[in-house]
Design a protein around this motif. Structure first.
Motif, PDB file in Angstrom:
ATOM      1  N   LYS A  68     -54.980 -92.492-122.593  1.00 11.71           N
ATOM      2  CA  LYS A  68     -56.368 -92.034-122.498  1.00 11.71           C
ATOM      3  C   LYS A  68     -57.311 -93.140-122.048  1.00 11.71           C
ATOM      4  N   ASP A  69     -56.893 -94.402-122.236  1.00  9.62           N
ATOM      5  CA  ASP A  69     -57.747 -95.531-121.860  1.00  9.62           C
ATOM      6  C   ASP A  69     -57.469 -96.049-120.456  1.00  9.62           C
ATOM      7  N   THR A  70     -56.441 -95.527-119.788  1.00 10.66           N
ATOM      8  CA  THR A  70     -56.131 -95.969-118.428  1.00 10.66           C
ATOM      9  C   THR A  70     -57.276 -95.580-117.491  1.00 10.66           C
ATOM     10  N   GLU A  71     -57.729 -96.536-116.703  1.00 10.61           N
ATOM     11  CA  GLU A  71     -58.816 -96.277-115.754  1.00 10.61           C
ATOM     12  C   GLU A  71     -58.224 -95.960-114.377  1.00 10.61           C
ATOM     13  N   VAL A  72     -58.654 -94.854-113.803  1.00  7.11           N
ATOM     14  CA  VAL A  72     -58.075 -94.360-112.552  1.00  7.11           C
ATOM     15  C   VAL A  72     -59.189 -93.993-111.567  1.00  7.11           C
ATOM     16  N   ARG A  73     -58.786 -93.870-110.313  1.00  9.70           N
ATOM     17  CA  ARG A  73     -59.673 -93.338-109.274  1.00  9.70           C
ATOM     18  C   ARG A  73     -58.813 -92.831-108.129  1.00  9.70           C
ATOM     19  N   LEU A  74     -59.428 -92.056-107.217  1.00 12.41           N
ATOM     20  CA  LEU A  74     -58.725 -91.600-106.023  1.00 12.41           C
ATOM     21  C   LEU A  74     -58.404 -92.786-105.124  1.00 12.41           C
ATOM     22  N   LEU A  75     -57.265 -92.710-104.433  1.00 15.22           N
ATOM     23  CA  LEU A  75     -56.884 -93.755-103.488  1.00 15.22           C
ATOM     24  C   LEU A  75     -57.900 -93.857-102.353  1.00 15.22           C
ATOM     25  N   ARG A  76     -58.306 -92.717-101.816  1.00 14.65           N
ATOM     26  CA  ARG A  76     -59.334 -92.648-100.768  1.00 14.65           C
ATOM     27  C   ARG A  76     -60.211 -91.430-101.072  1.00 14.65           C
ATOM     28  N   HIS A  77     -61.431 -91.452-100.592  1.00 11.95           N
ATOM     29  CA  HIS A  77     -62.289 -90.294-100.806  1.00 11.95           C
ATOM     30  C   HIS A  77     -61.755 -89.069-100.090  1.00 11.95           C
ATOM     31  N   GLY A  78     -61.217 -89.256 -98.883  1.00 14.18           N
ATOM     32  CA  GLY A  78     -60.759 -88.118 -98.084  1.00 14.18           C
ATOM     33  C   GLY A  78     -59.293 -87.796 -98.250  1.00 14.18           C
ATOM     34  N   VAL A  79     -58.673 -88.236 -99.349  1.00 14.18           N
ATOM     35  CA  VAL A  79     -57.237 -88.072 -99.496  1.00 14.18           C
ATOM     36  C   VAL A  79     -56.855 -86.690-100.006  1.00 14.18           C
ATOM     37  N   VAL A  80     -57.808 -85.918-100.583  1.00 12.61           N
ATOM     38  CA  VAL A  80     -57.500 -84.601-101.141  1.00 12.61           C
ATOM     39  C   VAL A  80     -58.561 -83.585-100.728  1.00 12.61           C
ATOM     40  N   ARG A  81     -58.184 -82.305-100.846  1.00  8.82           N
ATOM     41  CA  ARG A  81     -59.118 -81.203-100.633  1.00  8.82           C
ATOM     42  C   ARG A  81     -58.703 -80.021-101.497  1.00  8.82           C
ATOM     43  N   LEU A  82     -59.646 -79.515-102.282  1.00  7.28           N
ATOM     44  CA  LEU A  82     -59.408 -78.315-103.095  1.00  7.28           C
ATOM     45  C   LEU A  82     -59.658 -77.073-102.252  1.00  7.28           C
ATOM     46  N   CYS A  83     -58.733 -76.137-102.289  1.00  7.61           N
ATOM     47  CA  CYS A  83     -58.901 -74.871-101.573  1.00  7.61           C
ATOM     48  C   CYS A  83     -58.555 -73.723-102.513  1.00  7.61           C
ATOM     49  N   ASN A  84     -59.480 -72.783-102.626  1.00  7.22           N
ATOM     50  CA  ASN A  84     -59.252 -71.593-103.448  1.00  7.22           C
ATOM     51  C   ASN A  84     -58.678 -70.512-102.542  1.00  7.22           C
ATOM     52  N   LEU A 131     -63.594 -86.760-107.518  1.00  6.86           N
ATOM     53  CA  LEU A 131     -64.237 -86.878-106.206  1.00  6.86           C
ATOM     54  C   LEU A 131     -65.659 -87.419-106.338  1.00  6.86           C
ATOM     55  N   SER A 132     -66.412 -86.894-107.293  1.00  2.00           N
ATOM     56  CA  SER A 132     -67.806 -87.326-107.443  1.00  2.00           C
ATOM     57  C   SER A 132     -67.908 -88.731-108.026  1.00  2.00           C
ATOM     58  N   SER A 133     -66.892 -89.180-108.765  1.00  2.00           N
ATOM     59  CA  SER A 133     -66.918 -90.508-109.374  1.00  2.00           C
ATOM     60  C   SER A 133     -66.513 -91.598-108.384  1.00  2.00           C
ATOM     61  N   TYR A 134     -65.759 -91.242-107.333  1.00  2.00           N
ATOM     62  CA  TYR A 134     -65.285 -92.233-106.372  1.00  2.00           C
ATOM     63  C   TYR A 134     -66.473 -92.988-105.765  1.00  2.00           C
ATOM     64  N   PRO A 135     -66.379 -94.329-105.602  1.00  2.00           N
ATOM     65  CA  PRO A 135     -65.209 -95.195-105.751  1.00  2.00           C
ATOM     66  C   PRO A 135     -65.055 -95.835-107.130  1.00  2.00           C
ATOM     67  N   ASN A 136     -65.809 -95.359-108.108  1.00  2.00           N
ATOM     68  CA  ASN A 136     -65.723 -95.945-109.443  1.00  2.00           C
ATOM     69  C   ASN A 136     -64.473 -95.467-110.172  1.00  2.00           C
ATOM     70  N   HIS A 137     -63.939 -96.330-111.020  1.00  7.27           N
ATOM     71  CA  HIS A 137     -62.842 -95.937-111.898  1.00  7.27           C
ATOM     72  C   HIS A 137     -63.395 -95.206-113.118  1.00  7.27           C
ATOM     73  N   VAL A 138     -62.635 -94.256-113.618  1.00  8.33           N
ATOM     74  CA  VAL A 138     -63.004 -93.541-114.842  1.00  8.33           C
ATOM     75  C   VAL A 138     -61.798 -93.530-115.769  1.00  8.33           C
ATOM     76  N   SER A 139     -62.034 -93.542-117.043  1.00  7.87           N
ATOM     77  CA  SER A 139     -60.922 -93.483-117.986  1.00  7.87           C
ATOM     78  C   SER A 139     -60.373 -92.060-118.036  1.00  7.87           C
ATOM     79  N   VAL A 140     -59.087 -91.958-118.270  1.00 11.65           N
ATOM     80  CA  VAL A 140     -58.416 -90.657-118.315  1.00 11.65           C
ATOM     81  C   VAL A 140     -59.065 -89.767-119.372  1.00 11.65           C
TER      82      VAL A 140
END
Length: 597
Positions: free
Chosen positions: A500-516, A555-564
């Protein structure tokens, strides 16, 4: 020695060149003779295959190559030449080329003169430079990419690389005055500007790697006396055969050098985020005193980067409104169809030539030097019309399902007063019919799933994307640098322990896309793509709808790291499961390596 001299010498010695052997074996019927034909008829289309990412190279991200940076040289003041469209004239037998209607206010026709000392163009070199320029990290393109890797935000990397690409012209000025409007010529007077990007030595190394095949990765071409020919044999492009073609006056086009060059791959993988559209490339090696291609226009925005030698270029405005920003490339054209060029120049190493899609162009080598250039391209089928092709059918389907007015029957007698045969008739029923159609079309926008259509285009774009190139630190903080290994008779450091304390972020901002989508919520990603164009199927994860908030949070937090622990999932187990899944796919990186080695 000139190509003709080599051929004559071989005839005296009783030997045949690769070109002669090919002509004898293939015969006139098998040669791809691309004669420069008449212009396309009104409304005509000729589809051209999209750039291919052929050749060697495994998929997925890998760290940037630790190549030694080439030496850099101080650049003298830059010189910028612009080609603006001329005022439009009516249809005349010998009318000059016609400009696109969106062109900026006309300037004087460009001349092949240097920018005067003290002019804005000459002074522009002293303006803002790409981030990191002048810092340590080495010179040339490799050093530039290394410095860009220090920027935390991938969007900033892309913006700074684009700034470098068009420098000393400011990106805002380029986009406002030239993008999709008019050609731009930048003379830098710095042969080392593109040092380390790609060279004839890299070309030769690709051939010696054994993965280049004629037709798939390499085209052998010539253009003489109005005839464009392709001389591709079958099979692998062995150096002895390829260089013999070149020595006998043939041009060489290496398709998708990003499949063979880590540096080209790295550059394009960053630029694609700037364009939000596939960034491709081809390299062209042309012998002295020859031309490899007929005049034509393309369906892409083209950035010509002169790497070695020099080349004489002529660029012509679109001839008709239908050729402004075309959807498809043209056939080969004749010199008689071109009119006068709006820009004519000789590119030297370090120079840049940009022209929009629809601008006819041709390049030939001067007798005293070979030419090696790379054309970086983007914006193929990336127009408003291409978006509407996806959007309007979906909007109509939704309207038919939700609005009874679209399902009501046509008037019984409408065939009697509608149609071309009745187009000149004055009839109140025709007026009412036309008004009804206009009303339905206008109301259709209320049913248009605009965001869903954009997501579908983004999904296609992510499939087109090159995989990201990781810096050494990014690799250490991702699954690609995870130290799992076989040691002392068994697996070691296998467990991915995210807490729960591991800090993570996306590798790149454009690396993913959500599609419904109908099948569920899909998360498309690029980290497992191949350097070879569409070698892999689109990569996606089907995720539970309750995870969408967490993806949007990342996505909105990038490029900052956030804890799990801050991920908006219902339980801690869900948070850790989602973070672990995304880490294993290379989508997430951690602030610190999970395992210290």
């Amino acid at each position: 020695m000139a190509a003709g001299g080599v051929e004559e010498q071989r005839r005296r010695l009783g030997r045949l060149s690769a070109l002669s052997v090919y002509r004898r074996a293939a015969g006139a019927g098998r040669l791809e003779r691309r004669r420069r034909g008449p212009p396309l008829p009104a409304g005509g289309r000729r589809a051209k295959a999209r750039p291919r990412r052929g050749g060697a190279g495994s998929g997925g991200p890998e760290p940037e190559a630790p190549l030694p940076p080439p030496p850099s040289a101080a650049a003298p003041p830059s010189r910028v030449e612009r080609a603006e469209a001329r005022p439009r004239r009516g249809a005349e037998p010998e009318a000059p080329p016609q400009p696109p209607p969106s062109a900026a206010a006309p300037l004087n026709r460009p001349e092949r003169a240097k920018a005067p000392a003290g002019s804005p163009e000459a002074k522009r070199q002293g303006g803002p430079r790409p981030a990191g320029e002048g810092d340590d990290g080495g010179g040339g393109v490799v050093g530039l990419l290394r410095r860009l890797g220090r920027l935390e935000d991938s969007r900033q990397r892309a913006a700074e690389l684009f700034r470098w690409l068009v420098a000393p012209v400011a990106p805002g000025e380029f986009l406002g005055r030239h993008w999709e409007r008019a050609p731009l010529l930048v003379r830098r007077g710095d042969p080392s500007y593109y040092a380390g990007l790609f060279s004839t030595a890299d070309f030769d190394a690709a051939l010696r790697g054994g993965e280049v095949h004629f037709g798939t990765h390499l085209d052998v071409t010539s253009y003489a006396e109005g005839v464009r020919e392709t001389h591709n044999p079958s099979g692998p492009a062995l150096p002895a055969i390829v260089w013999d073609f070149y020595q006998n006056g043939c041009s060489l086009r290496l398709l998708s050098p990003q499949a063979f060059s880590p540096t080209v791959w790295h550059l394009l993988s960053i630029l694609q985020e700037q364009f939000s559209s596939m960034a491709g490339a081809n390299t062209y090696l042309t012998p002295p005193g020859t031309q490899g291609f007929a005049p034509h226009y393309d369906d892409i925005e083209a950035f010509v980067l002169q790497l070695e030698g020099k080349k004489h270029w002529r660029v012509y405005s679109p001839r008709t409104d239908a050729e402004v920003l075309p959807q498809f490339s043209s056939a080969n054209l004749t010199q008689a169809e071109l009119g006068e060029p709006v820009l004519e120049t000789v590119l030297e190493a370090g120079d840049l030539l940009y022209f929009p899609r629809g601008f006819i162009h041709q390049g030939d080598c001067l007798p005293d030097a070979h030419s090696l250039h790379i054309t970086v391209s983007s914006y193929q089928r990336n127009s408003w019309g291409d978006l509407l092709e996806k959007l309007l059918p979906a909007a109509l389907q939704m309207a038919l399902e939700e609005d009874v007015e679209y399902r009501q029957g046509l008037p019984m007698d409408y065939l009697g007063y509608m149609g071309v045969a009745n187009s000149d008739a004055v009839d109140a029923r025709r007026t009412a019919f036309m008004e009804k159609v206009q009303s339905l079309i206008k109301k259709l926008v209320n049913y248009a799933p605009i965001d869903a259509a954009v997501d579908q285009r983004a999904k296609s774009f992510l499939h087109d994307c090159l995989p990201p190139v990781l810096t050494q630190s990014e690799k250490a903080q991702s699954v690609y640098g995870f130290p799992a290994r076989w040691q002392d008779g068994g697996p070691c450091d296998v467990d991915i322990l995210i807490t729960k304390d591991t800090e993570v972020r996306l590798l790149r901002h454009g690396v993913v896309r959500l599609c419904n989508e109908e099948a569920g919520v899909m998360l498309y990603y690029t980290t497992e793509n191949s350097r070879v164009y569409h070698k892999e199927e689109p990569k996606f994860l089907e995720i539970d709808p309750e995870y969408t908030d967490s993806i949007e949070f990342l996505l909105s937090s990038y490029p900052n790291h956030v804890s799990v622990d801050t991920l908006p999932c219902e339980t801690l187990e869900d948070k850790i499961s989602l973070a672990t899944l995304l880490f294993e796919k290379g989508i997430l990186t951690t602030k610190k390596p999970l395992v210290q080695v």
